[in-house]
Each structure stands twice: as C-alpha cells, then as structure tokens.
Design an enzyme around this catalytic site. Sequence first.
Site, PDB file in Angstrom:
ATOM      1  N   ARG A  59      20.911  22.880  30.234  1.00 27.82           N
ATOM      2  CA  ARG A  59      22.374  22.923  30.138  1.00 27.82           C
ATOM      3  C   ARG A  59      22.969  21.699  30.837  1.00 27.82           C
ATOM      4  NH1 ARG A  59      24.208  28.208  30.345  1.00 27.82           N
ATOM      5  NH2 ARG A  59      26.347  27.449  30.047  1.00 27.82           N
ATOM      6  N   ASN A  92      33.845  27.892  31.734  1.00 27.09           N
ATOM      7  CA  ASN A  92      32.799  26.933  31.380  1.00 27.09           C
ATOM      8  C   ASN A  92      32.222  26.266  32.631  1.00 27.09           C
ATOM      9  OD1 ASN A  92      33.512  27.529  28.762  1.00 27.09           O
ATOM     10  ND2 ASN A  92      34.824  25.728  28.531  1.00 27.09           N
ATOM     11  N   ASP A  94      30.791  23.263  32.306  1.00 31.44           N
ATOM     12  CA  ASP A  94      30.822  21.806  32.096  1.00 31.44           C
ATOM     13  C   ASP A  94      32.017  21.204  32.835  1.00 31.44           C
ATOM     14  OD1 ASP A  94      32.061  22.751  28.951  1.00 31.44           O
ATOM     15  OD2 ASP A  94      33.253  21.575  30.369  1.00 31.44           O
ATOM     16  N   HIS A 109      33.273  30.582  36.966  1.00 36.50           N
ATOM     17  CA  HIS A 109      31.853  30.924  36.829  1.00 36.50           C
ATOM     18  C   HIS A 109      30.945  29.818  37.341  1.00 36.50           C
ATOM     19  CE1 HIS A 109      32.939  34.106  33.572  1.00 36.50           C
ATOM     20  NE2 HIS A 109      33.101  34.549  34.801  1.00 36.50           N
ATOM     21  N   CYS A 136      16.485  21.177  49.837  1.00 37.64           N
ATOM     22  CA  CYS A 136      17.918  21.007  50.070  1.00 37.64           C
ATOM     23  C   CYS A 136      18.114  19.728  50.880  1.00 37.64           C
ATOM     24  CB  CYS A 136      18.453  22.213  50.849  1.00 37.64           C
ATOM     25  SG  CYS A 136      20.092  21.974  51.535  1.00 37.64           S
ATOM     26  N   SER A 177      35.664  34.481  23.547  1.00 39.24           N
ATOM     27  CA  SER A 177      35.485  35.684  22.716  1.00 39.24           C
ATOM     28  C   SER A 177      36.078  36.917  23.379  1.00 39.24           C
ATOM     29  CB  SER A 177      33.988  35.925  22.470  1.00 39.24           C
ATOM     30  OG  SER A 177      33.334  36.127  23.734  1.00 39.24           O
ATOM     31  N   ASN A 201      42.202  30.074  19.127  1.00 39.91           N
ATOM     32  CA  ASN A 201      40.772  30.329  18.944  1.00 39.91           C
ATOM     33  C   ASN A 201      40.368  30.087  17.493  1.00 39.91           C
ATOM     34  OD1 ASN A 201      38.559  31.261  20.714  1.00 39.91           O
ATOM     35  ND2 ASN A 201      38.315  32.846  19.147  1.00 39.91           N
TER      36      ASN A 201
HETATM   37  C1  BV8 Z   1      31.285  40.907  37.750  1.00 39.01           C
HETATM   38  C2  BV8 Z   1      28.110  31.446  33.633  1.00 39.01           C
HETATM   39  C3  BV8 Z   1      31.486  42.345  39.564  1.00 39.01           C
HETATM   40  C4  BV8 Z   1      26.674  31.467  33.263  1.00 39.01           C
HETATM   41  C5  BV8 Z   1      28.921  33.523  32.677  1.00 39.01           C
HETATM   42  C6  BV8 Z   1      30.645  46.978  31.099  1.00 39.01           C
HETATM   43  C7  BV8 Z   1      31.990  46.872  30.814  1.00 39.01           C
HETATM   44  C8  BV8 Z   1      32.762  45.855  31.378  1.00 39.01           C
HETATM   45  C9  BV8 Z   1      32.172  44.921  32.223  1.00 39.01           C
HETATM   46  C10 BV8 Z   1      30.836  45.011  32.483  1.00 39.01           C
HETATM   47  C11 BV8 Z   1      30.058  46.044  31.935  1.00 39.01           C
HETATM   48  N1  BV8 Z   1      28.797  45.865  32.373  1.00 39.01           N
HETATM   49  C12 BV8 Z   1      28.736  44.780  33.184  1.00 39.01           C
HETATM   50  C13 BV8 Z   1      29.975  44.266  33.274  1.00 39.01           C
HETATM   51  C14 BV8 Z   1      30.396  43.115  34.038  1.00 39.01           C
HETATM   52  C15 BV8 Z   1      29.967  41.827  33.357  1.00 39.01           C
HETATM   53  C16 BV8 Z   1      30.426  41.790  31.913  1.00 39.01           C
HETATM   54  O1  BV8 Z   1      31.576  41.566  31.626  1.00 39.01           O
HETATM   55  N2  BV8 Z   1      29.445  42.007  31.018  1.00 39.01           N
HETATM   56  C17 BV8 Z   1      29.766  41.982  29.600  1.00 39.01           C
HETATM   57  C18 BV8 Z   1      28.542  41.458  28.845  1.00 39.01           C
HETATM   58  C19 BV8 Z   1      30.151  43.395  29.153  1.00 39.01           C
HETATM   59  N3  BV8 Z   1      30.638  40.783  34.103  1.00 39.01           N
HETATM   60  C20 BV8 Z   1      30.052  40.278  35.198  1.00 39.01           C
HETATM   61  O2  BV8 Z   1      28.934  40.574  35.578  1.00 39.01           O
HETATM   62  C21 BV8 Z   1      30.899  39.317  36.011  1.00 39.01           C
HETATM   63  N4  BV8 Z   1      30.876  39.722  37.388  1.00 39.01           N
HETATM   64  O3  BV8 Z   1      31.728  41.747  36.993  1.00 39.01           O
HETATM   65  O4  BV8 Z   1      31.142  41.090  39.105  1.00 39.01           O
HETATM   66  C22 BV8 Z   1      32.864  42.299  40.065  1.00 39.01           C
HETATM   67  C23 BV8 Z   1      33.899  41.717  39.323  1.00 39.01           C
HETATM   68  C24 BV8 Z   1      35.188  41.743  39.832  1.00 39.01           C
HETATM   69  C25 BV8 Z   1      35.409  42.326  41.040  1.00 39.01           C
HETATM   70  C26 BV8 Z   1      34.353  42.852  41.754  1.00 39.01           C
HETATM   71  C27 BV8 Z   1      33.088  42.830  41.269  1.00 39.01           C
HETATM   72  C28 BV8 Z   1      30.363  37.909  36.014  1.00 39.01           C
HETATM   73  C29 BV8 Z   1      30.261  37.402  34.611  1.00 39.01           C
HETATM   74  C30 BV8 Z   1      29.953  35.910  34.648  1.00 39.01           C
HETATM   75  C31 BV8 Z   1      28.659  35.622  33.887  1.00 39.01           C
HETATM   76  N5  BV8 Z   1      28.513  34.184  33.748  1.00 39.01           N
HETATM   77  N6  BV8 Z   1      28.847  32.199  32.610  1.00 39.01           N
HETATM   78  C32 BV8 Z   1      26.347  30.421  32.236  1.00 39.01           C
HETATM   79  O5  BV8 Z   1      27.241  29.689  31.772  1.00 39.01           O
HETATM   80  O6  BV8 Z   1      25.153  30.370  31.907  1.00 39.01           O
HETATM   81  S1  BV8 Z   1      29.566  34.373  31.364  1.00 39.01           S
HETATM   82  C33 BV8 Z   1      29.737  33.410  29.972  1.00 39.01           C
HETATM   83  O7  BV8 Z   1      29.966  34.253  28.841  1.00 39.01           O
HETATM   84  C34 BV8 Z   1      30.971  32.533  29.963  1.00 39.01           C
HETATM   85  O8  BV8 Z   1      31.201  31.946  31.207  1.00 39.01           O
HETATM   86  C35 BV8 Z   1      32.076  33.445  29.548  1.00 39.01           C
HETATM   87  O9  BV8 Z   1      32.653  34.086  30.662  1.00 39.01           O
HETATM   88  C36 BV8 Z   1      31.374  34.511  28.760  1.00 39.01           C
HETATM   89  C37 BV8 Z   1      31.889  34.557  27.348  1.00 39.01           C
HETATM   90  O10 BV8 Z   1      31.638  33.352  26.756  1.00 39.01           O
HETATM   91  P1  BV8 Z   1      32.799  32.539  25.972  1.00 39.01           P
HETATM   92  O11 BV8 Z   1      33.161  31.401  26.849  1.00 39.01           O
HETATM   93  O12 BV8 Z   1      33.897  33.421  25.516  1.00 39.01           O
HETATM   94  O13 BV8 Z   1      31.948  32.038  24.772  1.00 39.01           O
HETATM   95  P2  BV8 Z   1      31.537  32.882  23.469  1.00 39.01           P
HETATM   96  O14 BV8 Z   1      30.404  32.166  22.819  1.00 39.01           O
HETATM   97  O15 BV8 Z   1      31.392  34.326  23.817  1.00 39.01           O
HETATM   98  O16 BV8 Z   1      32.837  32.743  22.553  1.00 39.01           O
HETATM   99  C38 BV8 Z   1      33.242  31.469  22.126  1.00 39.01           C
HETATM  100  C39 BV8 Z   1      34.566  31.651  21.424  1.00 39.01           C
HETATM  101  O17 BV8 Z   1      35.026  30.356  21.026  1.00 39.01           O
HETATM  102  C40 BV8 Z   1      34.449  32.486  20.159  1.00 39.01           C
HETATM  103  O18 BV8 Z   1      35.531  33.411  20.117  1.00 39.01           O
HETATM  104  C41 BV8 Z   1      34.551  31.463  19.028  1.00 39.01           C
HETATM  105  O19 BV8 Z   1      35.257  31.983  17.911  1.00 39.01           O
HETATM  106  C42 BV8 Z   1      35.395  30.387  19.659  1.00 39.01           C
HETATM  107  N7  BV8 Z   1      35.117  29.037  19.137  1.00 39.01           N
HETATM  108  C43 BV8 Z   1      33.924  28.528  18.710  1.00 39.01           C
HETATM  109  N8  BV8 Z   1      34.113  27.249  18.305  1.00 39.01           N
HETATM  110  C44 BV8 Z   1      35.426  26.953  18.508  1.00 39.01           C
HETATM  111  C45 BV8 Z   1      36.068  28.085  19.040  1.00 39.01           C
HETATM  112  N9  BV8 Z   1      37.377  28.107  19.327  1.00 39.01           N
HETATM  113  C46 BV8 Z   1      38.090  26.983  19.088  1.00 39.01           C
HETATM  114  N10 BV8 Z   1      37.546  25.852  18.578  1.00 39.01           N
HETATM  115  C47 BV8 Z   1      36.228  25.807  18.275  1.00 39.01           C
HETATM  116  N11 BV8 Z   1      35.694  24.674  17.757  1.00 39.01           N
END
Ligand code: BV8
Length: 237
Positions: A59, A92, A94, A109, A136, A177, A201
């Site tokens: 990445r 993101n 990046d 994140h 480190c 998303s 989006n």
């Molecule tokens: C937390 C870094 C506790 C890593 C990332 C059940 C229900 C609800 C929540 C949860 C659950 N079970 C677990 C959870 C919590 C969990 C969560 O939400 N899980 C999901 C799967 C259900 N969340 C967590 O664990 C978070 N922490 O909850 O801690 C807490 C919280 C608060 C208070 C106290 C305690 C931490 C989550 C962070 C994980 N790390 N990233 C890395 O990069 O490798 S997540 C990663 O995926 C991203 O950072 C982003 O957040 C997420 C979604 O990705 P998107 O950026 O939206 O990308 P995606 O591909 O999904 O979508 C792209 C979109 O762009 C699409 O819609 C597409 O149509 C559009 N697109 C494409 N091309 C274009 C475009 N738009 C315009 N132009 C284009 N050309």
Amino acid sequence: MQPIRNIVILTGAGISAESGLQTFRAADGLWEDHRVEDVATPEAFARDPDLVQAFYDMRREGILAAQPNPAHAALARLDAQWPGELLIVTQNIDDLHERAGARRVLHMHGEGLAAWCTACDSRMPWTGTLRDDPPCPICHAHALRPDIVWFGEMPYRMDEIFAALREADLFVSIGTSGAVYPAAGFVQQARECGAEALELNLERSQGSGWFHESRLGPASAIVPEWVEEMLEGLRSR
Ligand code: BV8
C-alpha cells in the site's frame, strides 16, 4: 436555508480511485485478494505479522507512486479560500489531500506513510518497508507497525471530529461506501445538529438515504463542479 459557514468533508477510497489507488469493495478492490480479518486487524498482525507488514508495504509503495487528481486539487482550493471553518476528515491512509495542498486534513484511520513504535509509542514518517522488522530509530526496539487504525481499534481524534460535526452547517461525503463505523454515522450526527448533507459518489452508497442530495459521478468531475459552485457563491456574497 442558513448561510453556510462551517463545512465538514468526509472522504473515502473513492476520491483516490482515479489516482490509481484501489478501493476496498470494488470488484478489483483491496479486499479481493485479502480477507479483512487477515490483514486489517490487530489479531491478524499478531498471528501473521509478515503478511500484514507486506500488505502495508505494498500500500505504501502505491501511495508513493500515486498523484493527486482534480478532486484532491479542488478540495485544496476550497480549503485555501474558504473563510469559515473547514475540516477534511479522511478515512484514507494516502497523503494525496496534503500533496494537493490541503492543510485542514485529519486522518481518522491513520497514515500509510507513518510508522508507530509499540515499545516507546513514538510515531514517525515512514516511506520504506516494515516487513524486515527494522529497529525503531528512537528506542531501537524491533516493535514498529503501520500507524493505521485497524478494525476493532479506536479511530484517531474522534473528539475533534465530533466537535466539528456539532458546528457544521454543511456535511459533504465524497467517495465512500458508508460501510464502516463510526465514519458511516457522521452524516446522522451532522444532521441531528442541523447541517445540510450532500453526497458526492460514483454510485448510491449504504448511507445515501441520510443525505438531502446525492450527486453521482466520478470524483474528478463532480468534486471540482461542487467546489466551483461554493467559491462562486462566496464571490457573489
Ligand atoms: C471501532 C484503515 C470501536 C486500514 C480502515 C457491526 C456494526 C457496526 C459496526 C461494527 C460492527 N462490527 C464491528 C464494527 C466496527 C467496525 C465496522 O464498522 N465494521 C464494519 C465492517 C461493519 N469499525 C471499527 O472497527 C472501527 N473502530 O469501531 O472502534 C470504537 C469506535 C468508536 C468509539 C469507541 C470504540 C475502526 C474501523 C477502521 C478500519 N480501518 N482503514 C486500511 O486502510 O487498510 S477501514 C477502511 O474501509 C476505510 O478506511 C474506510 O473507513 C472503510 C470503507 O472504505 P471506503 O473508503 O468507503 O471505500 P469502499 O471501497 O468501501 O467504497 C468506495 C466508494 O467510492 C464506493 O461507494 C464507490 O462507489 C466510490 N467510488 C469508487 N470510485 C469512485 C468513487 N466515487 C467517486 N469517484 C470515483 N472515481
């Protein structure tokens, strides 16, 4: 409608897609080759550090090879010229917002070009690899990991984000998303505090129903159009 002073912009992988960085959920996306549980959780890192380090090395190399696109440039122009509060909260890892010139950026994140020493808790810029477990530079322990928020870990600077959402007159979501919390819940929080909500989006997202308006299209086209409208509105005030 009240005049817009304070803006919060949430960006996701979609804003960097046209810079050549893969999104998470696209058919050819990042999760295609990897299960989330295998590369983006602390458990995965404990179980197979080499796999996780290699995933983030790949990445990091991609980030260094990418260039900002017109959507990043447009947000940087808005940041530079907007007289009110403006905060770009990005999911993101990046640095394309910053390389386009944006200053008011918050990486909730973490950052792909940073490392975190779990021995001395230092964070530092990092553009090399981590798979060979380098020491480190500060405490010399072999305890460096990507400075990334994994699933199950607390996102960074949530207090600042919630404070900005409370004051926002306009909440704009770009290229995400709406699949991951707490980021996916920001639109609800902003609306509860009276903000207008706009989604830019490629396609409808899981959160589209929460927005007053959704504009669909590639970010490199619809973000500059929206920014021009905002700046035009400033000039005509
Ligand atoms: C937390 C870094 C506790 C890593 C990332 C059940 C229900 C609800 C929540 C949860 C659950 N079970 C677990 C959870 C919590 C969990 C969560 O939400 N899980 C999901 C799967 C259900 N969340 C967590 O664990 C978070 N922490 O909850 O801690 C807490 C919280 C608060 C208070 C106290 C305690 C931490 C989550 C962070 C994980 N790390 N990233 C890395 O990069 O490798 S997540 C990663 O995926 C991203 O950072 C982003 O957040 C997420 C979604 O990705 P998107 O950026 O939206 O990308 P995606 O591909 O999904 O979508 C792209 C979109 O762009 C699409 O819609 C597409 O149509 C559009 N697109 C494409 N091309 C274009 C475009 N738009 C315009 N132009 C284009 N050309």
